[in-house]
Scaffold this motif. Structure first.
Motif, mmCIF file in Angstrom:
data_model
loop_
_atom_site.group_PDB
_atom_site.id
_atom_site.type_symbol
_atom_site.label_atom_id
_atom_site.label_comp_id
_atom_site.label_asym_id
_atom_site.label_seq_id
_atom_site.Cartn_x
_atom_site.Cartn_y
_atom_site.Cartn_z
ATOM 1 N N LEU A 111 0.807 -1.216 0.000
ATOM 2 C CA LEU A 111 0.000 0.000 0.000
ATOM 3 C C LEU A 111 0.844 1.272 0.000
ATOM 4 N N CYS A 112 0.276 2.302 -0.596
ATOM 5 C CA CYS A 112 0.820 3.657 -0.478
ATOM 6 C C CYS A 112 -0.368 4.613 -0.405
ATOM 7 N N ILE A 113 -0.367 5.472 0.604
ATOM 8 C CA ILE A 113 -1.442 6.446 0.789
ATOM 9 C C ILE A 113 -0.960 7.803 0.289
ATOM 10 N N TRP A 114 -1.727 8.396 -0.635
ATOM 11 C CA TRP A 114 -1.393 9.704 -1.212
ATOM 12 C C TRP A 114 -2.357 10.745 -0.657
ATOM 13 N N VAL A 115 -1.809 11.802 -0.057
ATOM 14 C CA VAL A 115 -2.623 12.784 0.659
ATOM 15 C C VAL A 115 -2.461 14.174 0.054
ATOM 16 N N ASP A 116 -3.576 14.741 -0.384
ATOM 17 C CA ASP A 116 -3.629 16.176 -0.668
ATOM 18 C C ASP A 116 -4.572 16.756 0.378
ATOM 19 N N PRO A 117 -4.023 17.378 1.412
ATOM 20 C CA PRO A 117 -4.854 17.784 2.552
ATOM 21 C C PRO A 117 -5.836 18.900 2.236
ATOM 22 N N LEU A 118 -5.511 19.694 1.200
ATOM 23 C CA LEU A 118 -6.409 20.777 0.800
ATOM 24 C C LEU A 118 -6.200 21.000 -0.695
ATOM 25 N N ASP A 119 -7.008 20.349 -1.481
ATOM 26 C CA ASP A 119 -6.934 20.497 -2.930
ATOM 27 C C ASP A 119 -7.751 21.725 -3.323
ATOM 28 N N GLY A 120 -7.110 22.646 -4.047
ATOM 29 C CA GLY A 120 -7.767 23.904 -4.383
ATOM 30 C C GLY A 120 -7.345 25.031 -3.455
ATOM 31 N N THR A 121 -6.052 25.051 -3.098
ATOM 32 C CA THR A 121 -5.571 26.053 -2.140
ATOM 33 C C THR A 121 -5.725 27.477 -2.665
ATOM 34 N N SER A 122 -5.427 27.691 -3.945
ATOM 35 C CA SER A 122 -5.555 29.048 -4.503
ATOM 36 C C SER A 122 -6.972 29.567 -4.328
ATOM 37 N N GLU A 123 -7.934 28.707 -4.603
ATOM 38 C CA GLU A 123 -9.336 29.111 -4.480
ATOM 39 C C GLU A 123 -9.717 29.322 -3.016
ATOM 40 N N TYR A 124 -9.220 28.466 -2.150
ATOM 41 C CA TYR A 124 -9.467 28.615 -0.703
ATOM 42 C C TYR A 124 -8.982 29.977 -0.216
ATOM 43 N N ALA A 125 -7.774 30.350 -0.629
ATOM 44 C CA ALA A 125 -7.207 31.624 -0.199
ATOM 45 C C ALA A 125 -7.998 32.809 -0.739
ATOM 46 N N GLN A 126 -8.706 32.596 -1.851
ATOM 47 C CA GLN A 126 -9.518 33.657 -2.447
ATOM 48 C C GLN A 126 -10.965 33.622 -1.962
ATOM 49 N N GLY A 127 -11.274 32.678 -1.079
ATOM 50 C CA GLY A 127 -12.628 32.582 -0.550
ATOM 51 C C GLY A 127 -13.584 31.765 -1.390
ATOM 52 N N LEU A 128 -13.066 31.094 -2.428
ATOM 53 C CA LEU A 128 -13.914 30.258 -3.289
ATOM 54 C C LEU A 128 -13.947 28.842 -2.707
ATOM 55 N N VAL A 129 -14.557 28.725 -1.549
ATOM 56 C CA VAL A 129 -14.409 27.507 -0.751
ATOM 57 C C VAL A 129 -15.132 26.301 -1.335
ATOM 58 N N GLU A 130 -16.085 26.527 -2.243
ATOM 59 C CA GLU A 130 -16.792 25.381 -2.823
ATOM 60 C C GLU A 130 -15.881 24.540 -3.711
ATOM 61 N N HIS A 131 -14.717 25.077 -4.091
ATOM 62 C CA HIS A 131 -13.756 24.332 -4.910
ATOM 63 C C HIS A 131 -12.900 23.378 -4.074
ATOM 64 N N VAL A 132 -12.920 23.525 -2.773
ATOM 65 C CA VAL A 132 -11.966 22.844 -1.895
ATOM 66 C C VAL A 132 -12.376 21.397 -1.614
ATOM 67 N N THR A 133 -11.398 20.492 -1.667
ATOM 68 C CA THR A 133 -11.616 19.112 -1.243
ATOM 69 C C THR A 133 -10.410 18.621 -0.454
ATOM 70 N N VAL A 134 -10.638 17.593 0.343
ATOM 71 C CA VAL A 134 -9.575 16.825 0.994
ATOM 72 C C VAL A 134 -9.477 15.505 0.244
ATOM 73 N N LEU A 135 -8.273 15.137 -0.187
ATOM 74 C CA LEU A 135 -8.092 13.931 -0.993
ATOM 75 C C LEU A 135 -7.178 12.937 -0.283
ATOM 76 N N ILE A 136 -7.658 11.711 -0.130
ATOM 77 C CA ILE A 136 -6.831 10.622 0.389
ATOM 78 C C ILE A 136 -6.990 9.439 -0.563
ATOM 79 N N GLY A 137 -5.913 9.107 -1.256
ATOM 80 C CA GLY A 137 -5.932 7.998 -2.198
ATOM 81 C C GLY A 137 -5.136 6.826 -1.657
ATOM 82 N N VAL A 138 -5.622 5.628 -1.910
ATOM 83 C CA VAL A 138 -4.949 4.418 -1.439
ATOM 84 C C VAL A 138 -4.584 3.569 -2.651
#
Length: 306
Positions: A111-138
């Motif tokens: 196994l290998c777990i791939w983590v993007d803790p906050l996908d869509g950081t640019s949008e998050y910083a601009q307040g476009l929070v609906e673009h944001v996801t947490v990604l955990i792939g196995v």
């Protein structure tokens, strides 16, 4: 029940619950107003929410699965975290899934777990929070098999609470979302909002879309495919990484869709692989003809991303 379940189920079930906790951390950082943004590169910001969410995820999963490789976008993480950031609960629906024998026998080293803790950081910083996801792939060996996408700012229609988590195990089961097919008689393509260039645009032009949705985050784009809002996700660029696509690929495949590079080949997700997705991304919603999109992308674009 958790300890008697196969390893893959335990990892996915734990990832479902920890993704929700990471989502709350992301909301809390935004509410507090101290984003503490640093720039890792051009159009590549990192916020306190990215760092804290990753620490939560890595600390929680590494304590439960100390021998499983975990690769996070924000690099090595300090696992000394507040006690309420450490999640040890597991999603019971996932634990109740029946795996085929080959996946039942998966070991830590597979196994290998791939983590993007906050996908869509640019949008998050601009307040476009609906673009944001947490990604955990196995990944199991080289293949993206299990995926978790959490939307911290999804508003549940029943009670107005925030947060939604969907998960999938390729060829086995899905949860958290009712699949909606995209509209017939038109072609809607989603692509990057902030990382476009001439090659990206040329690929889009060749596909003759009726509508193009430019949004942030690979997770958000794949969500559009599953929610019936787009037919394909096209990104003819080397701009994203394995942690951007492992979870979305696994979930999309579990629902019946496809995600490859623009040559039609799958990326490898073992722990030793390189991180950049140098050959672009092409994803199609369930029921769409992936081969049609591959054929329409000009050879000169494919050669640039060879």
């Amino acid at each position: 029940m958790a300890q008697s379940a196969p390893l893959l189920l335990r990892v996915v079930a734990s990832s479902v619950t920890v993704a929700g906790r990471a989502g709350k951390i992301i909301r809390d950082v935004m509410t507090g107003g101290e984003l503490n943004i640093v720039n890792k590169g051009k159009n590549d910001p990192q916020t306190e929410a990215d760092r804290s969410a990753q620490r939560c995820i890595v600390a929680s999963l590494s304590r439960q699965f100390p021998n499983v490789a975990i690769i996070g976008e924000e690099g090595p993480s300090n696992c000394e975290v507040p006690s309420d950031w450490v999640v040890t609960d597991s999603d019971q629906q996932v634990l109740g899934v029946r795996l085929p024998q080959d996946l039942e026998e998966v070991e830590d080293k597979d196994l290998c777990i791939w983590v993007d803790p906050l996908d869509g950081t640019s949008e998050y910083a601009q307040g476009l929070v609906e673009h944001v996801t947490v990604l955990i792939g196995v990944a199991v060996r080289e293949k993206a098999v299990g995926g978790i996408i959490h939307q911290p700012y999804y508003k549940n229609p029943e009670d107005g609470s925030l947060g939604r988590t969907l998960w999938g195990i390729d060829g086995v089961a899905t949860g958290g979302l009712q699949l909606i097919p995209p509209p017939e008689g038109k072609r809607i393509i989603t692509t990057t909002r902030s990382h476009s260039d001439g090659t990206v645009q040329s690929a889009l032009d060749a596909l003759e879309a009726d509508e193009i949705l430019k949004v942030g985050g690979a997770g958000h784009k794949v969500m559009l495919l599953l929610e019936g809002k787009a037919h394909a996700y096209v990104f003819a660029s080397a701009g994203c990484k394995r942690w951007d696509t492992c979870a979305p690929e696994a979930i999309l495949r579990a629902f019946g869709g496809t995600l490859t590079d623009i040559h039609g080949e799958c990326y490898s997700y073992n722990a030793e692989t390189s991180h950049p997705n140098t050959r672009g991304v092409l994803a199609t919603a369930p029921g769409q003809q992936h081969a049609w999109y591959l054929k329409k992308i000009p050879d000169e674009i494919k050669q640039r991303l060879a």
